[in-house]
Design a protein around this motif. Sequence first.
Motif, PDB file in Angstrom:
ATOM      1  N   ILE A   9      -7.104   2.086   7.230  1.00  0.00           N
ATOM      2  CA  ILE A   9      -5.869   2.266   6.457  1.00  0.00           C
ATOM      3  C   ILE A   9      -4.589   2.099   7.283  1.00  0.00           C
ATOM      4  N   CYS A  11       1.141   4.912  12.202  1.00  0.00           N
ATOM      5  CA  CYS A  11       0.886   5.029  10.774  1.00  0.00           C
ATOM      6  C   CYS A  11       2.129   5.523  10.044  1.00  0.00           C
ATOM      7  N   PHE A  59       0.830  -1.203   0.000  1.00  0.00           N
ATOM      8  CA  PHE A  59       0.000   0.000   0.000  1.00  0.00           C
ATOM      9  C   PHE A  59       0.867   1.257   0.000  1.00  0.00           C
ATOM     10  N   ASP A  60       1.883   1.272   0.838  1.00  0.00           N
ATOM     11  CA  ASP A  60       2.705   2.475   0.968  1.00  0.00           C
ATOM     12  C   ASP A  60       3.400   2.853  -0.339  1.00  0.00           C
ATOM     13  N   LYS A 107       0.933   6.494   4.445  1.00  0.00           N
ATOM     14  CA  LYS A 107      -0.491   6.375   4.796  1.00  0.00           C
ATOM     15  C   LYS A 107      -1.035   7.705   5.306  1.00  0.00           C
ATOM     16  N   TYR A 144      -1.870   9.715   2.301  1.00  0.00           N
ATOM     17  CA  TYR A 144      -3.110   9.234   1.691  1.00  0.00           C
ATOM     18  C   TYR A 144      -4.332   9.704   2.479  1.00  0.00           C
ATOM     19  N   ILE A 145      -4.288   9.544   3.788  1.00  0.00           N
ATOM     20  CA  ILE A 145      -5.416   9.912   4.638  1.00  0.00           C
ATOM     21  C   ILE A 145      -5.683  11.411   4.569  1.00  0.00           C
ATOM     22  N   VAL A 170      -3.480  -1.513   7.086  1.00  0.00           N
ATOM     23  CA  VAL A 170      -3.426  -2.157   5.769  1.00  0.00           C
ATOM     24  C   VAL A 170      -1.983  -2.200   5.278  1.00  0.00           C
ATOM     25  N   ALA A 188       0.557   4.654  -2.392  1.00  0.00           N
ATOM     26  CA  ALA A 188      -0.431   5.452  -1.656  1.00  0.00           C
ATOM     27  C   ALA A 188      -0.725   6.793  -2.323  1.00  0.00           C
ATOM     28  N   LEU A 240     -11.322   5.137   5.578  1.00  0.00           N
ATOM     29  CA  LEU A 240     -10.057   5.635   6.118  1.00  0.00           C
ATOM     30  C   LEU A 240      -9.628   4.968   7.416  1.00  0.00           C
TER      31      LEU A 240
END
Length: 342
Positions: free
Chosen positions: A205, A262, A161-162, A266, A269-270, A208, A165, A202
């Motif tokens: 996340i 986090c 994911f990272d 991430k 992204y958030i 994830v 992102a 969210l």
Amino acid sequence: MEHKEKSKVLSVVVPAYNAQAYIRENLDSFCIPEIIHDIEVLIINDGSDDDTESISSEYVEKYPDTFRLFNKENGGHGSGINYGIKYAKGKYFKVVDADDTVGKEAFINLVKCLGSCDSDIVYSGFYWAYDDGSGDMSNFKFKQEFEVAFDGVEYNKEYKFDAIAKKLYIKMHNMTVKTAILYDNDIKIDENSYYVDSEYILYPIPYVDTVMFIKDIVYYYRIGRKGQSVSIEKMQKNENNYSLVIDSLLRFYSDLYKEKICSEAKKYYIAAIIARVISGKYKVMLSMKDSRKSEFIKFEQKLKDEYRDIYDKNINSAIKILRATNYMSYSFIGFLVRIFYK
């Protein structure tokens, strides 16, 4: 919390409130012989006073190993998701609203993918389904939200994911997520409020690690029906719900720094998704004439001072113009917004 034993590949959660006009079409879309034994459909009847319960009961009686009905007091969309998280037994978890449907072949492919993969999130496509009032979805016009998840995406490949992102925007309709991520981390969505989809997409996340993309367009998102929560009139009426959700998201974002749970990717992204939600709130304010200008500017200053990462992630062109003109263009931008939503 330690997650309970999984007995199905996928739990589909259908929050339903006074959905008698749509829910039969919704539930029919899951009655697919090839995969019906691999899924469970949790119908969360949110205090309906129409025939939602009786229609849902027909499916429970006909397919008792697949459909489960939960009757509860009205608590809003978030309470339906929370109920689903509590009772889901599937390896994966997907929300499909009662007025929406899934496409047969695409859904089969999704379930097959879920049965063989172990990614934390599986991303699939969705259509906007423009309700023409005919009651027959075959007459609707359809538009795909994104042609591709991001430039260069390889389907059926697992990504960290990272690593991607900054390229992503995963909406509720795209997302199928591991149930254990929601349950084990005690994910809770605000109740008695509209516009909580952003919380649902969210809050998981930080936990994830991996995401996989499939090419199939699984979800048909009905839009344009009378009284829908995303209509500008409904958004104006329920603006306080927008504020509640934004406050929750800002607290969530602050806690990411306090608890250090986090990654920076991430957080990026958030912050970008929260900026999108705030743009939605701004749209509502701009649609309500100049009386909101001072409140608008005050919130902008708070965002700039306290949540600079989110402030800087804005991609909305109207907001860029407002900032570039020191908000002198507020009346003009508001006029354009009101013309657009007339």
